[in-house]
Design an enzyme around this catalytic site. Sequence first.
Site, PDB file in Angstrom:
ATOM      1  N   ASP A 105       0.836  -1.203   0.000  1.00 32.68           N
ATOM      2  CA  ASP A 105       0.000   0.000   0.000  1.00 32.68           C
ATOM      3  C   ASP A 105       0.870   1.250   0.000  1.00 32.68           C
ATOM      4  O   ASP A 105       0.656   2.173  -0.778  1.00 32.68           O
ATOM      5  CB  ASP A 105      -0.973   0.003   1.190  1.00 32.68           C
ATOM      6  CG  ASP A 105      -0.293  -0.314   2.520  1.00 32.68           C
ATOM      7  OD1 ASP A 105       0.935  -0.544   2.544  1.00 32.68           O
ATOM      8  OD2 ASP A 105      -0.992  -0.322   3.553  1.00 32.68           O
ATOM      9  N   ASP A 108       7.279   3.783   3.094  1.00 28.60           N
ATOM     10  CA  ASP A 108       7.581   4.994   3.847  1.00 28.60           C
ATOM     11  C   ASP A 108       9.109   5.040   4.055  1.00 28.60           C
ATOM     12  O   ASP A 108       9.830   5.393   3.123  1.00 28.60           O
ATOM     13  CB  ASP A 108       6.765   4.916   5.153  1.00 28.60           C
ATOM     14  CG  ASP A 108       6.898   6.133   6.038  1.00 28.60           C
ATOM     15  OD1 ASP A 108       7.342   7.171   5.571  1.00 28.60           O
ATOM     16  OD2 ASP A 108       6.533   6.033   7.231  1.00 28.60           O
ATOM     17  N   PHE A 158       0.211  11.966   7.034  1.00 28.63           N
ATOM     18  CA  PHE A 158      -0.387  10.679   7.362  1.00 28.63           C
ATOM     19  C   PHE A 158      -1.674  10.493   6.566  1.00 28.63           C
ATOM     20  O   PHE A 158      -2.629  11.235   6.721  1.00 28.63           O
ATOM     21  CB  PHE A 158      -0.664  10.572   8.856  1.00 28.63           C
ATOM     22  CG  PHE A 158      -1.034   9.175   9.258  1.00 28.63           C
ATOM     23  CD1 PHE A 158      -0.050   8.195   9.364  1.00 28.63           C
ATOM     24  CD2 PHE A 158      -2.349   8.828   9.487  1.00 28.63           C
ATOM     25  CE1 PHE A 158      -0.383   6.888   9.701  1.00 28.63           C
ATOM     26  CE2 PHE A 158      -2.693   7.519   9.821  1.00 28.63           C
ATOM     27  CZ  PHE A 158      -1.706   6.557   9.932  1.00 28.63           C
ATOM     28  N   ASP A 165      -5.091   2.467   7.085  1.00 32.45           N
ATOM     29  CA  ASP A 165      -5.918   2.690   8.274  1.00 32.45           C
ATOM     30  C   ASP A 165      -5.303   3.681   9.243  1.00 32.45           C
ATOM     31  O   ASP A 165      -4.119   4.007   9.166  1.00 32.45           O
ATOM     32  CB  ASP A 165      -6.111   1.369   9.030  1.00 32.45           C
ATOM     33  CG  ASP A 165      -4.876   0.978   9.832  1.00 32.45           C
ATOM     34  OD1 ASP A 165      -3.781   0.902   9.232  1.00 32.45           O
ATOM     35  OD2 ASP A 165      -4.976   0.797  11.054  1.00 32.45           O
TER      36      ASP A 165
HETATM   37  P1  5GP Z   1       8.049   1.628   6.363  1.00 33.43           P
HETATM   38  O1  5GP Z   1       8.735   0.413   6.885  1.00 33.43           O
HETATM   39  O2  5GP Z   1       8.172   1.813   4.872  1.00 33.43           O
HETATM   40  O3  5GP Z   1       8.490   2.885   7.098  1.00 33.43           O
HETATM   41  O4  5GP Z   1       6.541   1.505   6.805  1.00 33.43           O
HETATM   42  C1  5GP Z   1       5.599   0.948   6.054  1.00 33.43           C
HETATM   43  C2  5GP Z   1       4.309   0.833   6.860  1.00 33.43           C
HETATM   44  O5  5GP Z   1       4.043   1.995   7.684  1.00 33.43           O
HETATM   45  C3  5GP Z   1       3.169   0.785   5.893  1.00 33.43           C
HETATM   46  O6  5GP Z   1       2.935  -0.527   5.445  1.00 33.43           O
HETATM   47  C4  5GP Z   1       2.040   1.361   6.706  1.00 33.43           C
HETATM   48  O7  5GP Z   1       1.464   0.338   7.487  1.00 33.43           O
HETATM   49  C5  5GP Z   1       2.692   2.346   7.635  1.00 33.43           C
HETATM   50  N1  5GP Z   1       2.550   3.744   7.128  1.00 33.43           N
HETATM   51  C6  5GP Z   1       3.537   4.563   6.714  1.00 33.43           C
HETATM   52  N2  5GP Z   1       3.052   5.769   6.329  1.00 33.43           N
HETATM   53  C7  5GP Z   1       1.703   5.683   6.489  1.00 33.43           C
HETATM   54  C8  5GP Z   1       0.624   6.625   6.247  1.00 33.43           C
HETATM   55  O8  5GP Z   1       0.776   7.765   5.803  1.00 33.43           O
HETATM   56  N3  5GP Z   1      -0.637   6.157   6.531  1.00 33.43           N
HETATM   57  C9  5GP Z   1      -0.865   4.913   7.028  1.00 33.43           C
HETATM   58  N4  5GP Z   1      -2.146   4.588   7.266  1.00 33.43           N
HETATM   59  N5  5GP Z   1       0.116   4.029   7.264  1.00 33.43           N
HETATM   60  C10 5GP Z   1       1.389   4.407   6.994  1.00 33.43           C
END
Ligand code: 5GP
Length: 190
Positions: A105, A108, A158, A165
């Site tokens: 999805d 980040d 966010f 979610d």
């Molecule tokens: P990463 O390991 O890339 O930092 O984190 C990925 C996870 O963080 C995503 O799969 C998601 O669950 C959560 N995440 C990061 N940014 C957002 C955001 O803007 N909205 C939401 N709902 N989840 C996020």
Amino acid sequence: MSALRSLDEDIQEVLFDEAALQRRVRELAAELERDYAGLRPLLVGMLRGSVYFLSDLSRALRIPHEIDFMAIAAYGTRHAATGAVRLLKDLDEEITDRHVVLVEDIVDTGLTAAYLTRLLRARRPASLVICTLLDKRVRRIAPNLPLAYVGFEVPDRFVVGYGLDYRQLYRNLPYIGVLRDELLSPGGPP
Ligand code: 5GP
């Protein structure tokens, strides 16, 4: 019974409306069709956030393909530092010699995707790439992620909706939007 409340009221700005999302999903499906014709790719969705994106992508994809799912949970502070995750549900399919597309999805920091990529590469797939709907590139820490397909780049805000979610709500919104600041817990989302 609580009053029927609209989740739309909690959104301060819509970044991608339903039509824009559906159009982009069709474009990504067309790219995948071109790149994976005859290869019977396996789309791997990460529960629960990528379910909506993956199901639309799969329906738009007119070449033979399979789907499978993994579920992970972040490991608190260790996750923040390394992206290490606890596997709650592994794939049902063997991926050795398969063409695997990891469907996310949002990417980040990229630490989760980097960790999953390492985990899946160890099983020797024929190929492994990432297809993410959203790319929060400004926050990237993990270098060299194989982000082969990206729906949209998003700013450092966010976002919720279309699978994403906040405390398990808002996934069913058909668009992606920014949650009102006052609804986020102090210090940002968990
Ligand atoms: P990463 O390991 O890339 O930092 O984190 C990925 C996870 O963080 C995503 O799969 C998601 O669950 C959560 N995440 C990061 N940014 C957002 C955001 O803007 N909205 C939401 N709902 N989840 C996020």
